[in-house]
Scaffold this active site. Structure first.
Site, PDB file in Angstrom:
ATOM      1  N   HIS A  56     -59.181 -68.616   0.523  1.00 11.40           N
ATOM      2  CA  HIS A  56     -59.363 -67.334   1.208  1.00 11.40           C
ATOM      3  C   HIS A  56     -59.797 -66.325   0.157  1.00 11.40           C
ATOM      4  O   HIS A  56     -59.038 -65.994  -0.744  1.00 11.40           O
ATOM      5  CB  HIS A  56     -58.067 -66.876   1.861  1.00 11.40           C
ATOM      6  N   SER A  91     -59.822 -70.080   7.497  1.00 16.28           N
ATOM      7  CA  SER A  91     -59.817 -71.095   6.431  1.00 16.28           C
ATOM      8  C   SER A  91     -61.119 -71.872   6.343  1.00 16.28           C
ATOM      9  O   SER A  91     -61.500 -72.545   7.296  1.00 16.28           O
ATOM     10  CB  SER A  91     -58.735 -72.145   6.701  1.00 16.28           C
ATOM     11  N   ALA A 127     -59.309 -72.337  11.693  1.00 16.91           N
ATOM     12  CA  ALA A 127     -59.238 -73.791  11.637  1.00 16.91           C
ATOM     13  C   ALA A 127     -57.994 -74.189  12.417  1.00 16.91           C
ATOM     14  O   ALA A 127     -56.975 -73.509  12.327  1.00 16.91           O
ATOM     15  CB  ALA A 127     -59.116 -74.245  10.196  1.00 16.91           C
ATOM     16  N   TYR A 146     -47.129 -66.588   7.526  1.00 15.38           N
ATOM     17  CA  TYR A 146     -46.412 -67.519   6.631  1.00 15.38           C
ATOM     18  C   TYR A 146     -46.498 -67.109   5.160  1.00 15.38           C
ATOM     19  O   TYR A 146     -45.740 -67.595   4.330  1.00 15.38           O
ATOM     20  CB  TYR A 146     -46.904 -68.969   6.807  1.00 15.38           C
ATOM     21  N   GLU A 147     -47.408 -66.206   4.844  1.00 14.40           N
ATOM     22  CA  GLU A 147     -47.490 -65.744   3.453  1.00 14.40           C
ATOM     23  C   GLU A 147     -46.358 -64.771   3.122  1.00 14.40           C
ATOM     24  O   GLU A 147     -46.172 -64.414   1.961  1.00 14.40           O
ATOM     25  CB  GLU A 147     -48.845 -65.065   3.217  1.00 14.40           C
ATOM     26  N   HIS A 177     -54.306 -79.561   3.609  1.00 18.59           N
ATOM     27  CA  HIS A 177     -55.103 -78.330   3.475  1.00 18.59           C
ATOM     28  C   HIS A 177     -56.535 -78.677   3.051  1.00 18.59           C
ATOM     29  O   HIS A 177     -57.493 -78.045   3.507  1.00 18.59           O
ATOM     30  CB  HIS A 177     -54.435 -77.405   2.451  1.00 18.59           C
ATOM     31  N   ASN A 235     -58.564 -81.238  12.079  1.00 20.29           N
ATOM     32  CA  ASN A 235     -57.717 -82.430  11.965  1.00 20.29           C
ATOM     33  C   ASN A 235     -57.132 -82.713  13.347  1.00 20.29           C
ATOM     34  O   ASN A 235     -57.114 -81.829  14.202  1.00 20.29           O
ATOM     35  CB  ASN A 235     -56.596 -82.201  10.939  1.00 20.29           C
ATOM     36  N   MET A 285     -52.222 -71.474  12.604  1.00 17.63           N
ATOM     37  CA  MET A 285     -51.202 -70.587  12.022  1.00 17.63           C
ATOM     38  C   MET A 285     -51.681 -69.144  11.925  1.00 17.63           C
ATOM     39  O   MET A 285     -51.234 -68.391  11.055  1.00 17.63           O
ATOM     40  CB  MET A 285     -50.837 -71.078  10.614  1.00 17.63           C
ATOM     41  N   SER A 286     -52.590 -68.757  12.824  1.00 14.64           N
ATOM     42  CA  SER A 286     -53.163 -67.404  12.710  1.00 14.64           C
ATOM     43  C   SER A 286     -53.614 -66.915  14.078  1.00 14.64           C
ATOM     44  O   SER A 286     -53.163 -67.401  15.106  1.00 14.64           O
ATOM     45  CB  SER A 286     -54.366 -67.450  11.754  1.00 14.64           C
ATOM     46  N   HIS A 318     -51.760 -64.044   6.734  1.00 17.35           N
ATOM     47  CA  HIS A 318     -50.956 -64.893   7.610  1.00 17.35           C
ATOM     48  C   HIS A 318     -49.481 -64.511   7.536  1.00 17.35           C
ATOM     49  O   HIS A 318     -48.983 -64.137   6.476  1.00 17.35           O
ATOM     50  CB  HIS A 318     -51.075 -66.366   7.182  1.00 17.35           C
TER      51      HIS A 318
HETATM   52  N1  HPA Z   1     -51.539 -77.333  12.552  1.00 12.97           N
HETATM   53  C1  HPA Z   1     -51.404 -76.011  12.288  1.00 12.97           C
HETATM   54  N2  HPA Z   1     -52.358 -75.293  11.720  1.00 12.97           N
HETATM   55  C2  HPA Z   1     -53.517 -75.904  11.399  1.00 12.97           C
HETATM   56  C3  HPA Z   1     -53.708 -77.260  11.653  1.00 12.97           C
HETATM   57  C4  HPA Z   1     -52.672 -78.016  12.255  1.00 12.97           C
HETATM   58  O1  HPA Z   1     -52.768 -79.232  12.500  1.00 12.97           O
HETATM   59  N3  HPA Z   1     -54.978 -77.567  11.229  1.00 12.97           N
HETATM   60  C5  HPA Z   1     -55.507 -76.405  10.744  1.00 12.97           C
HETATM   61  N4  HPA Z   1     -54.628 -75.405  10.841  1.00 12.97           N
END
Ligand code: HPA
Length: 267
Positions: free
Chosen positions: A59, A28, A111, A83-84, A242, A232, A208-209, A81
């Site tokens: 993406h 990301s 990320a 989740y997609e 996001h 973050n 998430m990857s 991903h």
């Molecule tokens: N949690 C999960 N996935 C992420 C995060 C997060 O805080 N930041 C970037 N991808």
């Protein structure tokens, strides 16, 4: 499945005439590394049979072939991903194709949310190990041609490449963090209790990857270097968005790109 992997790889070789030695997966907001690649060919995922199409904003969905740090690389600008809605096997399909394109090493970036209290937004974290909470892509009949039924995961992230990263970072005055990446399914960011939970089970960052692709690469005995951009903080009690992930990713991506390029040059 094996036939499909081989067919896609030979079709890509036919179209590009390019034989990469290093694979790169860009997460990301981290696609900027592509600017440093001397691009020889590029294919949209939608034009590659067997490749799912990425649905996430930011993406791009291209497979890029070119020269980086003097080496022939193939880079995924955008990944798939769980989740997609893709199966874990679809998520790792491109990594398996890369193996048949000839890659000998894999660089993976993402990320991630920081859950180590010492980490700040914009930090780079070399992944030392992971905790996979996404359904394992190797579940199902083992494809023996790819690797063994019960792959060892004691050194999922290559020690030699981690040492090289530390050496280059020291020379370049780049501060690197080190830690354990927790791969969750998403697509929700974590609740405060979940961030605390991931910290308590030994995580330093959560995303998430990455874990599916690393598992598939290790199954095929490909050495992996993984790096997270902390976009973050999971511990600050502040909302994660996001947009924040993309903005902070873009900033740190330049340092990450410099590090990866120098590592590839030195390998
Ligand atoms: N949690 C999960 N996935 C992420 C995060 C997060 O805080 N930041 C970037 N991808």
């Amino acid at each position: 499945m094996l036939k499909q992997i081989q067919n896609t790889a030979s079709l890509i070789l036919d179209r590009t005439g390019f034989t990469p030695e290093i694979g790169i997966i860009l997460g990301s907001g981290l696609g900027g590394l592509v600017d440093d690649i001397d691009i020889k060919a590029a294919l949209d995922y939608k034009d590659i049979p067997g490749f799912p199409v990425s649905t996430v904003e930011g993406h791009k969905g291209r497979l890029i072939f070119g020269v980086l740090g003097g080496k022939k690389v193939v880079a995924m600008q955008g990944r798939f991903h769980y989740y997609e809605g893709y199966t874990p096997q679809q998520v790792v399909f491109p990594v398996r194709v890369m193996k048949y394109l000839g890659i000998r090493r894999l660089f993976v970036s993402n990320a991630a949310g920081g859950i180590n209290p010492d980490f700040g937004v914009g930090d780079l974290m070399v992944i030392t190990d992971h905790i996979n909470l996404i359904p394992n892509p190797l579940i199902g009949t083992n494809i023996a041609e790819l690797g063994e039924r019960f792959p060892d995961m004691s050194e999922a992230y290559d020690n030699g490449m981690r040492t090289l990263a530390d050496k280059i970072a020291a020379e370049q005055n780049i501060t690197l963090r080190h830690g354990v990446y927790v791969g969750g399914t998403g697509p929700t960011f974590e609740t405060p209790a979940e961030y605390r939970y991931f910290r308590n089970i030994g995580g330093d960052a959560v995303g998430m990857s990455t874990t599916p692709e690393v598992i598939a690469a290790r199954h095929m005995s490909i050495p992996v270097f993984g790096i997270s951009v902390i976009t973050n903080s999971g511990l600050s009690g502040v909302k994660s968005t996001h947009e924040e992930v993309q903005r902070e990713g873009n900033k740190a991506a330049k340092l990450m790109a410099a590090l990866i390029t120098k590592m590839i040059k030195a390998i």
